[in-house]
Structures are given as C-alpha cells and as structure tokens.
Design a protein around this motif. Structure first.
Motif, mmCIF file in Angstrom:
data_model
loop_
_atom_site.group_PDB
_atom_site.id
_atom_site.type_symbol
_atom_site.label_atom_id
_atom_site.label_comp_id
_atom_site.label_asym_id
_atom_site.label_seq_id
_atom_site.Cartn_x
_atom_site.Cartn_y
_atom_site.Cartn_z
ATOM 1 N N SER A 246 8.958 22.148 38.782
ATOM 2 C CA SER A 246 9.407 20.989 38.022
ATOM 3 C C SER A 246 10.695 21.297 37.280
ATOM 4 O O SER A 246 11.615 20.487 37.228
ATOM 5 N N THR B 156 13.571 21.546 39.765
ATOM 6 C CA THR B 156 13.940 20.211 40.243
ATOM 7 C C THR B 156 14.712 19.446 39.185
ATOM 8 O O THR B 156 15.695 18.769 39.464
ATOM 9 N N PHE C 126 2.413 13.077 41.592
ATOM 10 C CA PHE C 126 3.817 13.498 41.545
ATOM 11 C C PHE C 126 3.997 14.910 42.080
ATOM 12 O O PHE C 126 3.242 15.822 41.765
ATOM 13 N N ARG C 127 5.002 15.067 42.898
ATOM 14 C CA ARG C 127 5.508 16.369 43.310
ATOM 15 C C ARG C 127 7.024 16.259 43.353
ATOM 16 O O ARG C 127 7.554 15.184 43.647
ATOM 17 N N PRO C 128 7.724 17.318 43.061
ATOM 18 C CA PRO C 128 9.189 17.225 43.055
ATOM 19 C C PRO C 128 9.747 16.668 44.351
ATOM 20 O O PRO C 128 10.704 15.900 44.344
ATOM 21 N N SER D 77 9.298 12.669 44.500
ATOM 22 C CA SER D 77 9.576 11.902 43.291
ATOM 23 C C SER D 77 10.298 10.599 43.599
ATOM 24 O O SER D 77 10.218 9.644 42.841
ATOM 25 N N THR D 78 11.026 10.546 44.714
ATOM 26 C CA THR D 78 11.701 9.324 45.150
ATOM 27 C C THR D 78 11.361 9.057 46.610
ATOM 28 O O THR D 78 11.588 9.894 47.472
ATOM 29 N N ARG E 250 9.831 5.411 42.421
ATOM 30 C CA ARG E 250 10.162 6.598 41.649
ATOM 31 C C ARG E 250 8.950 7.047 40.854
ATOM 32 O O ARG E 250 8.462 6.335 39.966
ATOM 33 N N SER E 251 8.442 8.211 41.188
ATOM 34 C CA SER E 251 7.273 8.751 40.495
ATOM 35 C C SER E 251 7.705 9.627 39.331
ATOM 36 O O SER E 251 8.740 10.294 39.392
ATOM 37 N N MET E 252 6.891 9.628 38.285
ATOM 38 C CA MET E 252 7.129 10.468 37.121
ATOM 39 C C MET E 252 5.868 11.255 36.824
ATOM 40 O O MET E 252 4.760 10.716 36.897
ATOM 41 N N PRO E 253 5.998 12.546 36.496
ATOM 42 C CA PRO E 253 4.800 13.343 36.205
ATOM 43 C C PRO E 253 4.158 12.900 34.901
ATOM 44 O O PRO E 253 4.798 12.263 34.062
ATOM 45 N N SER F 250 7.171 14.698 31.806
ATOM 46 C CA SER F 250 8.124 13.718 32.290
ATOM 47 C C SER F 250 9.344 13.672 31.387
ATOM 48 O O SER F 250 9.230 13.593 30.168
#
Length: 503
Positions: A76, A79, A153-155, A158-159, A183-186, A191
């Motif tokens: 993370s 990234t 979420f994984r790096p 993420s998109t 767009r994912s956020m941890p 985050s």
C-alpha cells in the motif's frame, strides 16, 4: 558594567517572554491555516517531499498494526508513492467533483464505517460486469463509482474500467461506449483518499449501462439491451435505479413501457448528472448469456427463461393471447398470419402475388410495412393476435417475441450461403421461446442478384469466398431483393398451414 549587564538581563528576559508567547501561538495559527486552506483533508493530493516523508512515517508506524500483514501494508505504501508521483497533485485525477468531501463514514468516532466490496467478471464473451455493495458514491458526469472502505481493495485493482455494453467482441461498437471507472479505497485508517460528499441518497440498488451501441436497430435493442437488462434488473421487482450512459432519448422513449416496469423510478441520464448519488449496491454492465435473443436458465441466478421473458412482455403490453392452438378448418375460422415487409433491401418484389397465394391457402393475412412495425406498442398487439409470422431475414422478425406461445415463425433466407448466419439470429432462439420455426431458402433464380452478376461469378459459384472478404453485408444483405417463386413458396407454405390447423 553591572548596570549595563542588569539592563541587558532585563531586556533578555522580556525578549524571552515574547519569544515564548510567539511559539505558543504558532500551533493554533498553523491549525487555523491548515483548516482554512483545506489542506489537511486533501493532503494525499500533493507530491511535496514533506508529504512523502510524512507518509513514510505513518505507513512505517502502521506496519505494526497488522491489518493484512506487513506485506500488504508495504504494498500500500509503495503504491501510494507511485500514485503520488503519477499525478495526485492534479485535483481532477483524484476527485470527480469540486464540491465538499464527505468524511462522515471514514474514521468516524460515532459509528464504524461501512465496509464495501467490489467483484468483476471479465470472462463473459459478450459483456463485462462489476457488482459492488456498501458505501458507493456514483458521479455520472465524470463516469466514476467510488467504492469506499473496500474490503476487496488491492493496489493492483484500485482502479477498474468497464464499457457497459454487451458486444465486447466488436471493437468498433465498443469504441462508441463511454467508459465507467470504479475506484476502490482501502478501509480506514489506510485510505488516503477522501471521496466526494453524497448529494443524493438512494435506498435501492443501481444498474449502470449504455445505449450507445446498436440500439437503434430493433434486433440489437432487444438482444443487446432489453434481454440483458431483464436478466440483470428483473429480480429487484421495480426497486432499482437505472442510470444510462450514452443516453439516447429516442431509445428511452420507445422502450419506456419496458423500462417503467423494470424500474419504478425515472431513468437518469448518467452523462449529464452532476449529483453524487450514494447507493447501497450497484452493478455496472448488463448480464448476458452469450446468446442472441437468449437466456440460459443454468446461468441465471433466478432461473429466468425466454418464455418467462415473453410472458413479461405480454404483461407489460397487456397482450391478450398467452398461447395459440390449432385452428379447426371446419370452423370457418382462418389462422392469422402477419407478413413483415421490407423496403430498400431484402424486399419481396412480388409481395402482392405472395399475399394472394397465402390467402388462397386459407390464411388471414396482415401485411405489415416498416411504418407499422416501428410502432412497437401497437404492433405488439397485432403480432400477438397472429398464429404465424413470415418475413425475409431482418430486424422486423424480432417482433416474434410478441407471438403467443406455440406460434410459428417463418424466416425467408436470402441467397448467398446465409443459412447459418440467419438461423443463428432467428432460428436458434426459437425453441427456448416456446415457438416453432420453419425456413424457406431463396435459390439463385429468386434473387435479384441474377440481374447484377453473371452466373459464373463467385456470387453464385462461391459465395463463401465473398464472406471471407468481408463482402457478405454489402452484397448479400444490403445488395439484394427477392422475387419468390410462387409455386415453390406455395408448396412450402402449405406445410405450414397444415401444421397450424386441424380438420
């Protein structure tokens, strides 16, 4: 000397007091500056060396927390640094809107944040589809879906981008489809992205799809959009919000009767929508079962079938006949036949003689011109009143979806080794619809191509070679009409008449 020293001492003391006071004032002032400038919530947007160092310390500290282990944390961190170097200093790369950012569900001391998830399926040959639930924020104008606090979420994911249309094997078609980004956020506290604030909240799921493909053609509208939309949205019993990108007003107007049954809410023009809409769950893309005008019950979560889909259409348009049964010839009643007529290409040049032959056999014939077929709601009622539909291969035959169960569809196949392609579109789907199928293949004497090409031309000697050259459409679909051999066609249609009548 002593006096000067004492004076200096007093002066030094007063200076020290002033310095101490100033130092005490600096932190509050800095806080006010940070808050006023809005720097703190958006710190992840900047590339300054100071931020990178700050991030180093924070991530190093968080490595001891063990959310998913040290390896995940280091990924993370790496990234985040790469993303910062790529352009997080550009606001439009980070946020879809310039409005206030919603932190109400992130690191909240009042309630735990909602944990979201996102899964995508790219294995289908017809369409890609992503499903998500949790804290979802959709901004149509930027075509962005924010998946907040995503447990998935994984790096590397993420998109994710999807073109929400069901002909992904056709590059030219898909190039016209607007891309939707997820767009994912941890989860907190990992985050570094603050999503846009919700300006509209919905308590129903969302389905995002495009009408920018081939929807003006009735066959494609049904096969590419309406059947997949039924598979995707019917399970919500109207409790779903439809968001349409590449919005086509004429398409929406034509299919409004169907859309209004699938969703009790007005459809939203995704491309012009400036609201940030929050949903509990969403799907981007429509589910398709790799069939033309088809549903595979084995792949349907709810066991949907094409017969069920046609019952849905019958209910939507208040059609009267669920089934047809053989007509007794002794009753004096005639089986009703609708002849779908074309203009410009694949037209029947001797249609008056064809209609006369049909009537002589004992059919009550309804001749449908393109302007009649174009009024879907009215024509659906006409088709449903019939026992047989006849027409040359083309989009008008798609209206077979309105026939009563056990009715017969007759496809006239134009010249040029077109049987396999024509059967794929309108023959193969028929059994699952609960209909019966018959086909009449035009011969070389019945095509108007004989007036354009000599008999030793590949049009007649090797049509397949022209298919391989990409000439099927201009020559055999757009380039010919048909003049049916009345005697030959009458003998064929006599068999159809026998199959739909009894003594």
């Amino acid at each position: 000397m002593r006096g000067r020293q004492e004076g200096s001492s007093k002066h030094g003391s007063s200076s020290g007091v002033v310095l101490v006071a100033m130092w005490l004032l600096v932190p509050p002032l800095l806080v006010l500056i940070v808050i006023k400038a809005g720097f703190l919530p958006q710190i992840a947007r900047f590339r300054e060396t100071g931020f990178i160092k700050f991030a180093d310390k924070m991530v190093h500290k968080d490595l001891t927390l063990g959310l998913d282990g040290a390896r995940w944390q280091q990924q993370s961190h790496d990234t985040m640094k790469r993303e910062a170097a790529k352009g997080y200093d550009q606001p439009d790369k980070m946020f879809a809107t310039n409005g206030p950012k919603d932190t109400s569900l992130i690191n909240s001391d009042v309630a735990a944040p909602i944990i979201s998830n996102l899964t995508c399926d790219f294995s289908n040959a017809h369409s890609d589809i992503c499903r998500m639930e949790g804290d979802l924020r959709i901004h149509g104008k930027s075509a962005t879906v924010y998946v907040v606090s995503a447990s998935t979420f994984r790096p590397e994911n993420s998109t994710i981008t999807v073109h929400p249309y069901t002909r992904k094997w056709e590059k030219e078609t898909m190039s016209r489809i607007r891309e939707v980004t997820m767009r994912s956020m941890p989860p907190a506290p990992y985050s570094f992205t603050i999503p846009p604030r919700c300006t509209a909240r919905h308590d129903v799921p969302a389905v995002v799809f495009s009408t920018g493909g081939c929807g003006s053609n009735f066959f494609h509208a049904m096969s590419d959009l309406i059947v997949p939309l039924y598979i995707t949205a019917r399970e919500y019993s109207g409790g779903v919000q439809l968001l349409i990108t590449d919005y086509q007003p004429k398409w929406v107007a034509k299919f409004r009767p169907i859309l209004s049954v699938l969703s009790m809410y007005p459809v939203i023009d995704f491309d012009t929508d400036t609201a940030v809409r929050c949903f509990p769950s969403a799907r981007v893309g429509l589910e398709s079962h790799n069939r033309m005008l088809g549903i595979d019950p084995a792949l349907s979560r709810n066991g949907y079938t094409m017969m069920g889909f046609r019952d849905f259409l019958r209910s939507t348009f208040s059609l009267q006949r669920p089934w047809t049964s053989p007509v007794s010839r002794s009753s004096g009643r005639k089986p009703r036949l609708v002849l779908v007529l074309r203009r410009h290409s694949r037209a029947i040049t001797n249609e008056a003689d064809v209609i006369a032959a049909m009537e002589d056999l004992g059919f009550e014939v309804v001749a449908a011109l393109p302007k009649d077929v174009g009024d879907m709601g009215r024509f659906a009622g006409v088709v449903n009143s019939c026992d047989v539909m006849v027409g040359v291969h083309g989009a008008g035959l798609t209206n077979m979806v309105f026939l009563p169960h056990s009715a017969t569809i007759v496809q006239i196949i134009p010249w040029g080794e077109m049987t396999v392609a024509c059967r794929y579109d309108f023959g193969d789907p028929v059994p699952d619809m609960g209909l019966r199928y018959a086909e009449y293949e035009v011969n070389a004497d019945e095509t108007t191509l004989k007036d354009k090409y000599p008999r030793d031309h590949p049009v007649f000697t090797d049509p397949g070679s022209l298919h391989r050259q990409g000439k099927m459409w201009p020559i055999f679909l757009e380039g010919q009409n048909v003049t049916l051999d009345i005697g030959r066609f009458r003998r064929f249609l006599q068999q159809v008449y026998q199959s739909v009548t009894t003594e």
